[in-house]
Design a protein around this motif. Structure first.
Motif, PDB file in Angstrom:
ATOM      1  N   THR A   1       0.834  -1.192   0.000  1.00 45.55           N
ATOM      2  CA  THR A   1       0.000   0.000   0.000  1.00 45.55           C
ATOM      3  C   THR A   1       0.875   1.251   0.000  1.00 45.55           C
ATOM      4  N   LYS A   2       1.941   1.261   0.780  1.00 47.04           N
ATOM      5  CA  LYS A   2       2.848   2.411   0.827  1.00 47.04           C
ATOM      6  C   LYS A   2       3.477   2.621  -0.544  1.00 47.04           C
ATOM      7  N   PHE A   3       3.860   1.552  -1.210  1.00 45.31           N
ATOM      8  CA  PHE A   3       4.432   1.638  -2.551  1.00 45.31           C
ATOM      9  C   PHE A   3       3.423   2.263  -3.508  1.00 45.31           C
ATOM     10  N   GLU A   4       2.188   1.783  -3.455  1.00 45.45           N
ATOM     11  CA  GLU A   4       1.159   2.307  -4.346  1.00 45.45           C
ATOM     12  C   GLU A   4       0.882   3.779  -4.069  1.00 45.45           C
ATOM     13  N   VAL A   5       0.869   4.157  -2.794  1.00 47.38           N
ATOM     14  CA  VAL A   5       0.652   5.568  -2.440  1.00 47.38           C
ATOM     15  C   VAL A   5       1.809   6.422  -2.956  1.00 47.38           C
ATOM     16  N   ASP A   6       3.024   5.932  -2.818  1.00 52.63           N
ATOM     17  CA  ASP A   6       4.185   6.676  -3.309  1.00 52.63           C
ATOM     18  C   ASP A   6       4.135   6.843  -4.833  1.00 52.63           C
ATOM     19  N   VAL A   7       3.673   5.802  -5.536  1.00 51.88           N
ATOM     20  CA  VAL A   7       3.544   5.890  -6.994  1.00 51.88           C
ATOM     21  C   VAL A   7       2.490   6.929  -7.357  1.00 51.88           C
ATOM     22  N   LEU A   8       1.358   6.897  -6.662  1.00 51.71           N
ATOM     23  CA  LEU A   8       0.307   7.885  -6.927  1.00 51.71           C
ATOM     24  C   LEU A   8       0.786   9.299  -6.625  1.00 51.71           C
ATOM     25  N   LYS A   9       1.562   9.451  -5.561  1.00 50.20           N
ATOM     26  CA  LYS A   9       2.108  10.768  -5.205  1.00 50.20           C
ATOM     27  C   LYS A   9       3.052  11.262  -6.308  1.00 50.20           C
ATOM     28  N   CYS A  10       3.880  10.378  -6.808  1.00 46.75           N
ATOM     29  CA  CYS A  10       4.796  10.732  -7.902  1.00 46.75           C
ATOM     30  C   CYS A  10       4.005  11.185  -9.130  1.00 46.75           C
ATOM     31  N   GLN A  11       2.967  10.431  -9.471  1.00 42.55           N
ATOM     32  CA  GLN A  11       2.157  10.790 -10.636  1.00 42.55           C
ATOM     33  C   GLN A  11       1.429  12.116 -10.413  1.00 42.55           C
ATOM     34  N   ALA A  12       0.912  12.310  -9.216  1.00 41.86           N
ATOM     35  CA  ALA A  12       0.212  13.566  -8.921  1.00 41.86           C
ATOM     36  C   ALA A  12       1.174  14.747  -8.981  1.00 41.86           C
ATOM     37  N   ASP A  13       2.363  14.584  -8.397  1.00 48.39           N
ATOM     38  CA  ASP A  13       3.357  15.664  -8.428  1.00 48.39           C
ATOM     39  C   ASP A  13       3.723  16.039  -9.858  1.00 48.39           C
ATOM     40  N   ASN A  14       3.895  15.034 -10.707  1.00 47.55           N
ATOM     41  CA  ASN A  14       4.241  15.314 -12.101  1.00 47.55           C
ATOM     42  C   ASN A  14       3.065  15.931 -12.854  1.00 47.55           C
ATOM     43  N   GLY A  15       1.863  15.506 -12.541  1.00 48.75           N
ATOM     44  CA  GLY A  15       0.682  16.108 -13.157  1.00 48.75           C
ATOM     45  C   GLY A  15       0.543  17.573 -12.774  1.00 48.75           C
ATOM     46  N   ILE A  16       0.757  17.867 -11.502  1.00 44.24           N
ATOM     47  CA  ILE A  16       0.689  19.247 -11.029  1.00 44.24           C
ATOM     48  C   ILE A  16       1.785  20.088 -11.677  1.00 44.24           C
ATOM     49  N   ALA A  17       2.994  19.530 -11.740  1.00 46.31           N
ATOM     50  CA  ALA A  17       4.109  20.250 -12.372  1.00 46.31           C
ATOM     51  C   ALA A  17       3.797  20.543 -13.838  1.00 46.31           C
ATOM     52  N   LEU A  18       3.161  19.598 -14.520  1.00 50.35           N
ATOM     53  CA  LEU A  18       2.811  19.799 -15.927  1.00 50.35           C
ATOM     54  C   LEU A  18       1.806  20.935 -16.079  1.00 50.35           C
ATOM     55  N   VAL A  19       0.768  20.922 -15.264  1.00 53.94           N
ATOM     56  CA  VAL A  19      -0.249  21.975 -15.354  1.00 53.94           C
ATOM     57  C   VAL A  19       0.346  23.335 -15.001  1.00 53.94           C
ATOM     58  N   GLN A  20       1.130  23.378 -13.921  1.00 50.96           N
ATOM     59  CA  GLN A  20       1.744  24.649 -13.519  1.00 50.96           C
ATOM     60  C   GLN A  20       2.675  25.182 -14.601  1.00 50.96           C
ATOM     61  N   SER A  21       3.448  24.297 -15.199  1.00 52.94           N
ATOM     62  CA  SER A  21       4.392  24.755 -16.224  1.00 52.94           C
ATOM     63  C   SER A  21       3.656  25.231 -17.476  1.00 52.94           C
ATOM     64  N   ARG A  22       2.523  24.624 -17.779  1.00 52.43           N
ATOM     65  CA  ARG A  22       1.751  25.097 -18.946  1.00 52.43           C
ATOM     66  C   ARG A  22       1.188  26.490 -18.690  1.00 52.43           C
ATOM     67  N   VAL A  23       0.678  26.699 -17.487  1.00 49.88           N
ATOM     68  CA  VAL A  23       0.163  28.027 -17.138  1.00 49.88           C
ATOM     69  C   VAL A  23       1.299  29.043 -17.146  1.00 49.88           C
ATOM     70  N   GLN A  24       2.422  28.658 -16.559  1.00 54.50           N
ATOM     71  CA  GLN A  24       3.574  29.556 -16.514  1.00 54.50           C
ATOM     72  C   GLN A  24       4.087  29.836 -17.926  1.00 54.50           C
ATOM     73  N   ALA A  25       4.063  28.844 -18.789  1.00 55.75           N
ATOM     74  CA  ALA A  25       4.524  29.046 -20.170  1.00 55.75           C
ATOM     75  C   ALA A  25       3.649  30.070 -20.885  1.00 55.75           C
ATOM     76  N   GLU A  26       2.354  30.001 -20.681  1.00 63.07           N
ATOM     77  CA  GLU A  26       1.461  30.982 -21.297  1.00 63.07           C
ATOM     78  C   GLU A  26       1.761  32.387 -20.790  1.00 63.07           C
ATOM     79  N   THR A  27       1.986  32.504 -19.487  1.00 64.29           N
ATOM     80  CA  THR A  27       2.306  33.817 -18.906  1.00 64.29           C
ATOM     81  C   THR A  27       3.609  34.353 -19.481  1.00 64.29           C
ATOM     82  N   VAL A  28       4.615  33.495 -19.555  1.00 66.55           N
ATOM     83  CA  VAL A  28       5.921  33.931 -20.077  1.00 66.55           C
ATOM     84  C   VAL A  28       5.806  34.298 -21.558  1.00 66.55           C
TER      85      VAL A  28
END
Length: 145
Positions: A45-72
């Motif tokens: 379960t800890k492994f699965e949670v860590d995998v989900l956290k990794c995926q969520a972090d990368n998803g958030i980074a992708l969305v943030q970078s897209r918004v930031q790219a538009e601003t830049v």
């Protein structure tokens, strides 16, 4: 018929007699097996949670970078327009005024270069996030830890 029932109960009675003699041992073994299963489930379960956290972090980074790219990008377009306007306004100036105007234009061009570098970094962040969201990447990252 009674003999058949007695024959069936004899092995059961023998088993219960032996089980009663070893009940502490059986309890110990069953407790150890249950403990191992609980630990195994926790780790999975800890492994699965860590995998989900990794995926969520990368998803958030992708969305943030897209918004930031538009601003830049919008900032880059605004700076380019401002530089062009500055050059047009300052084309007829001479002397000190021309030098000050040229310095102001150079500052805008330096700002433009900085924004272009920022856009490159944001695009690199997007590429990294996209690559990390591919199947199996987060699993490998979590296993390395």
């Amino acid at each position: 018929m009674a003999d058949v029932d007695d024959a069936r109960q004899r092995p059961l009675a023998a088993f219960l007699k032996v089980a009663n003699e070893y009940k502490e041992f059986i309890l110990l073994i069953s407790s150890l097996v249950a403990g191992v299963l609980v630990v195994k489930d926790y780790v999975a379960t800890k492994f699965e949670v860590d995998v989900l956290k990794c995926q969520a972090d990368n998803g958030i980074a992708l969305v943030q970078s897209r918004v930031q790219a538009e601003t830049v990008k919008n900032n880059i377009l605004a700076l380019m327009s401002e530089i062009e306007d500055s050059k047009n306004r300052n084309s007829g100036l001479t002397g000190v005024s021309a030098k000050l105007a040229a310095d102001a234009t150079r500052k805008l061009e330096v700002d433009l270069d900085a924004k272009k570098n920022e856009l490159k970094e944001v695009n690199d962040t997007q590429k990294t996030a996209i690559n990390n969201l591919k199947p199996g990447v987060c699993e490998k990252e979590v296993q390395k830890k």
